[in-house]
Design a protein around this motif. Structure first.
Motif, PDB file in Angstrom:
ATOM      1  N   PRO A 171     -11.005   2.010   3.651  1.00  0.00           N
ATOM      2  CA  PRO A 171      -9.958   1.818   4.660  1.00  0.00           C
ATOM      3  C   PRO A 171     -10.134   0.509   5.417  1.00  0.00           C
ATOM      4  N   GLN A 222     -10.526  -2.351   4.333  1.00  0.00           N
ATOM      5  CA  GLN A 222      -9.766  -3.428   3.691  1.00  0.00           C
ATOM      6  C   GLN A 222      -8.374  -3.547   4.309  1.00  0.00           C
ATOM      7  N   ARG A 223      -7.704  -2.352   4.421  1.00  0.00           N
ATOM      8  CA  ARG A 223      -6.356  -2.366   4.996  1.00  0.00           C
ATOM      9  C   ARG A 223      -6.417  -2.780   6.468  1.00  0.00           C
ATOM     10  N   GLU A 224      -7.413  -2.233   7.184  1.00  0.00           N
ATOM     11  CA  GLU A 224      -7.522  -2.550   8.608  1.00  0.00           C
ATOM     12  C   GLU A 224      -7.738  -4.042   8.790  1.00  0.00           C
ATOM     13  N   ALA A 227      -6.864  -6.446   6.754  1.00  0.00           N
ATOM     14  CA  ALA A 227      -5.656  -7.174   6.405  1.00  0.00           C
ATOM     15  C   ALA A 227      -4.625  -7.051   7.518  1.00  0.00           C
ATOM     16  N   ASP A 228      -4.500  -5.840   8.087  1.00  0.00           N
ATOM     17  CA  ASP A 228      -3.582  -5.651   9.205  1.00  0.00           C
ATOM     18  C   ASP A 228      -3.965  -6.558  10.366  1.00  0.00           C
ATOM     19  N   GLY A 278       3.138  -5.279   5.690  1.00  0.00           N
ATOM     20  CA  GLY A 278       2.774  -4.096   4.914  1.00  0.00           C
ATOM     21  C   GLY A 278       2.879  -4.345   3.424  1.00  0.00           C
ATOM     22  N   VAL A 336       0.036  -6.579   2.238  1.00  0.00           N
ATOM     23  CA  VAL A 336      -1.246  -5.862   2.229  1.00  0.00           C
ATOM     24  C   VAL A 336      -1.360  -5.050   0.942  1.00  0.00           C
ATOM     25  N   THR A 337      -0.260  -4.323   0.623  1.00  0.00           N
ATOM     26  CA  THR A 337      -0.307  -3.467  -0.558  1.00  0.00           C
ATOM     27  C   THR A 337      -0.458  -4.289  -1.833  1.00  0.00           C
ATOM     28  N   ILE A 390      -3.801  -7.027  -1.388  1.00  0.00           N
ATOM     29  CA  ILE A 390      -5.131  -6.568  -0.971  1.00  0.00           C
ATOM     30  C   ILE A 390      -5.496  -5.245  -1.646  1.00  0.00           C
ATOM     31  N   ILE A 391      -4.612  -4.255  -1.510  1.00  0.00           N
ATOM     32  CA  ILE A 391      -4.967  -2.900  -1.943  1.00  0.00           C
ATOM     33  C   ILE A 391      -4.850  -2.747  -3.467  1.00  0.00           C
TER      34      ILE A 391
END
Lengths: 395, 364
Positions: free
Chosen positions: A289, A291-293, A295-296, A302, A305-306, A309-310
């Motif tokens: 998690p 990674q998303r945090e 990037a945010d 959004g 990020v997807t 990154i994800i």
């Protein structure tokens, strides 16, 4: 005079020692070694005797056309060569830009090409196939030599990706256009390859979309995707194919109801897509998690990020599972024979049902098995390559 | 929370409207289907320009896929005969591979116009499966084949033996019924197809195998030499069942039923009258009698032309195309079934004038 024997002795001792320590250290292991050698020798002997003495490969050579093209009409074969040339060229170019051939790969490919030239393609076909191989080799070498420049390489890669995207619909157009061959008459290995390519080409994006939808926070999107995944995974593929042929036509509007093969492809893509979605979802969950945090925190949207990154991390983690799903789809294409298509397996079955080949099903089925093994093995090698390129497992 | 609820309600509405749309389009579909069936199969086929025929792909002599990807066999020839009758071109036919499992579904879903796939005419299939059997093109019967040196001489000797049989067929049911009645205990070994059975038989997994005699004779004639060849096999004299095989159409379309039935019957009539692909041209130009003239849509002695073809909705001379391009029953039989080792003379499939069952009603 003594010198040579003294030089040889250590080597002799080494082999003997190795054998003593590894194969004959104790009564139990000695018995096991002898047993294994006997069994291996017996298996090898049986296989060699079958392949070269007992087997009558004429069931395959006479029915070559049935196995490779099924009921594809005579005189329309020329339509298949341009796509085959393009596909081999694109594979070679792609391999050249993204990776390189190891000596072992070259050996395997040479063996396959020689096998095809000696046993499958003769005369004009041999020339056309040989031409395709030469073209592929030239493209591979050319790309290797010119691809050292980074901008050149990225341009090449873009061209290759566009080439692949054009190739699929292009093949269909070449086969069907200008009074061409309608899907009902497609058959043999050609049908298996087309179905598998289409299935993989469309199921992968669909699967990723379904996986993202299922992990979405919007309830409608989430439920919809979950419903599709759970319903399609809930039935065996054979049942779904029967539904595609006999039930779906009653519900679909006429525009979509063009051909059985379209219905069946939709089902196969949905089916594989559902499995891929669950594989990708597993990958998504493996991304920490943080990674998303992070990037945010950097202020990425959004979508970014997807996508940047994800997904790359998630997909990278599940390559082996994805490829095994594709290999499974490649083999599942033989199920199309229940929809009255004569695929490679159907062609082989028809071959050993012919009066003069009664009792020759071993040869026909072994040949089909070899073809499908070659396809699966090739995919597995390519997947290893992709993993190596992406550096999976080496960090 | 309120936001979520609104979303839920919207979703429910969307689903409802989807269902409503689906239902209304269903109604349209059924209407279209109704009008479709009113035009009838004959008109549909004529409009399409080709006929779709379901055939078998794995039985030499009846329906078999050849190395060049084309079909051969008596069932296939009748597909060509129908195309010749409808379009004056025996090649305007699409063959669809029908399996034992999906053949009636293919017929019911209108993917094929006629099913000609060694299908046995039984009451349950005729009545319950909404299909109509037109004419019998081949009279078969179930038999049992054993090794020539086997001690099995008659059904009674099958006590305690293992018998190979194809699953999902009338053959399997007949075997059970016949041997059950006689109180003979046996072990049935079920396989998916003939090739698998031959393999199992050669491997010694069963003492006998059962199938239609036509099929058995073909398999015997082609029995591999390294397994003993044809002489190592013997077909038991008993016939376990009646297996009349012929073309099948959907129920409730008499117009189309008549077309299929009379194209087949007319090939039998041509055999009785001696009209062959070799002499059809001269016979049409100068028919020897009114029967031949009626069959071929020609004028006899300057009389009026009989309306046989026209009343079927076909060309008056459709039988000239059929006989010229495909042949009469005898020619078809000798080209397809005779080579697998089944002589026509003396069998049930001889003409009624020679003691067989092949009999065409008069054309007049």
């Amino acid at each position: 005079m003594n010198a040579p024997s003294q030089l040889q002795q250590p080597q002799m001792y080494r082999v003997k020692d190795w054998m003593r320590t590894h194969l004959f250290n104790g009564t139990g292991n000695t018995i096991l070694t002898v047993l294994v050698v006997l069994i291996a020798g017996f298996v090898l002997f049986t296989v060699i005797r079958f392949v070269f003495i007992d087997a009558e490969w004429s069931v395959v050579s006479v029915n070559k056309r049935l196995i490779f093209l099924g009921r594809y009409p005579k005189g329309e074969e020329w339509r298949l060569w341009p796509p085959l040339w393009a596909a081999l060229g694109l594979i070679a170019a792609a391999w050249g830009t993204w990776s390189s051939l190891s000596r072992r790969d070259i050996l395997w490919l040479l063996l396959a090409a020689v096998f095809i030239l000696v046993f499958v393609a003769h005369g004009t076909e041999g020339l056309l196939f040989g031409g395709a191989v030469v073209l592929a080799a030239v493209l591979y070498a050319g790309v290797r030599l010119s691809g050292t420049d980074p901008t050149m390489r990225s341009r090449l890669r873009l061209a290759i990706i566009i080439g692949w995207i054009i190739l699929l619909p292009g093949t269909i157009v070449i086969i069907t256009a200008f009074d061409g061959v309608q899907p009902a008459l497609w058959g043999g290995l050609m049908l298996n390859i087309l179905l598998a390519t289409f299935g993989i080409g469309f199921a992968l994006p669909l699967g990723i979309a379904l996986a993202l939808a299922r992990s979405s926070s919007l309830p409608v999107v989430k439920w919809f995707s979950t419903a599709i995944i759970e319903i399609t995974r809930g039935g065996p593929l054979v049942a779904w194919l029967f539904i595609a042929r006999f039930v779906l036509p009653a519900f679909l509007p006429d525009i979509l109801n063009t051909d059985v093969i379209v219905n069946a492809l939709i089902i196969v893509i949905l089916f594989t897509g559902a499995y891929i979605a669950e594989i990708v979802r597993g990958g998504l969950q493996s991304v920490p998690p943080g990674q998303r945090e992070a990037a945010d925190a950097l202020g990425l949207s959004g979508f970014n990020v997807t996508v940047f990154i994800i997904l790359p991390q998630a997909l990278k983690a599940v390559i082996p599972a994805l490829v095994s799903q594709m290999i499974s789809l490649w083999k599942d294409t033989t199920l199309f024979s229940i929809l009255s298509f004569t695929d490679a397996l159907g062609g082989a079955k028809a071959a050993f049902s012919q009066a003069q080949f009664v009792g020759r099903q071993k040869e026909a089925l072994i040949f089909i098995g070899l073809i499908f093994w070659a396809g699966s093995f090739g995919m597995s090698r390519i997947s290893r390559r992709i993993e190596k390129y992406l550096g999976v497992g080496s960090r | 929370m309120i936001h979520k609820r609104i979303l839920l309600i919207l979703a429910a509405m969307a689903v409802m409207s989807l269902i409503a749309v689906a239902c209304s389009s269903d109604d349209e579909d059924t209407e279209a289907a109704d009008t479709g069936s009113k035009t009838g199969t004959l008109q549909t086929v004529l409009d399409r320009g080709t006929i779709n025929v379901g055939v078998k792909d794995s039985q030499p002599g009846f329906g078999n896929l050849e190395p060049d990807g084309t079909f051969s066999g008596i069932d296939v020839e009748y597909g060509h005969a129908l195309a010749a009758a409808l379009f004056n071109d025996k090649n305007k036919v699409n063959f669809v591979t029908a399996s034992a499992a999906n053949r009636f579904e293919l017929l019911a879903s209108e993917e094929i116009d006629v099913l000609i796939r060694t299908t046995t005419w039984t009451s349950s299939r005729d009545i319950d499966l909404n299909s109509s059997f037109t004419v019998t093109t081949f009279y078969d019967g179930q038999g049992i084949i054993v090794r020539a040196d086997s001690s099995i001489q008659s059904l009674a000797d099958l006590e305690g033996s293992t018998i190979c049989v194809t699953g999902g067929t009338t053959t399997e049911v007949n075997l059970e019924a016949k041997l059950g009645e006689a109180g003979i205990a046996y072990t049935g070994l079920v396989f998916a197809g003939d090739a698998e059975i031959v393999e199992a038989f050669i491997a010694g997994r069963c003492d006998a195998w059962t199938a239609d005699k036509g099929n058995l004779a073909g398999q015997r004639a082609n029995f591999p030499a390294d397994a003993g060849g044809p002489d190592s096999l013997r077909i038991l004299p008993e016939t376990l069942s009646k297996e009349p095989l012929g073309p099948v159409v959907r129920d409730g379309d008499t117009e189309w039923f008549d077309v299929v039935q009379w194209v087949v019957l007319a090939t039998m009539a041509a055999d009785e009258l001696g009209v062959t692909s070799g002499n059809v041209a001269s016979m049409s130009a100068n028919p020897p009698g009114s029967a031949v003239a009626n069959l071929l849509g020609a004028s006899f002695d300057g009389g009026a032309i009989n309306g046989f073809g026209a009343s079927l909705g076909l060309s008056p001379t459709f039988m000239q195309s059929v006989i010229g391009q495909v042949g009469n029953y005898d020619e078809i039989y000798n080209r397809t079934v005779a080579p697998i080792g089944l002589a026509r003379a003396g069998s049930l499939n001889a003409s009624w004038t020679e003691g067989g069952l092949i009999y065409a009603p008069p054309i007049r």
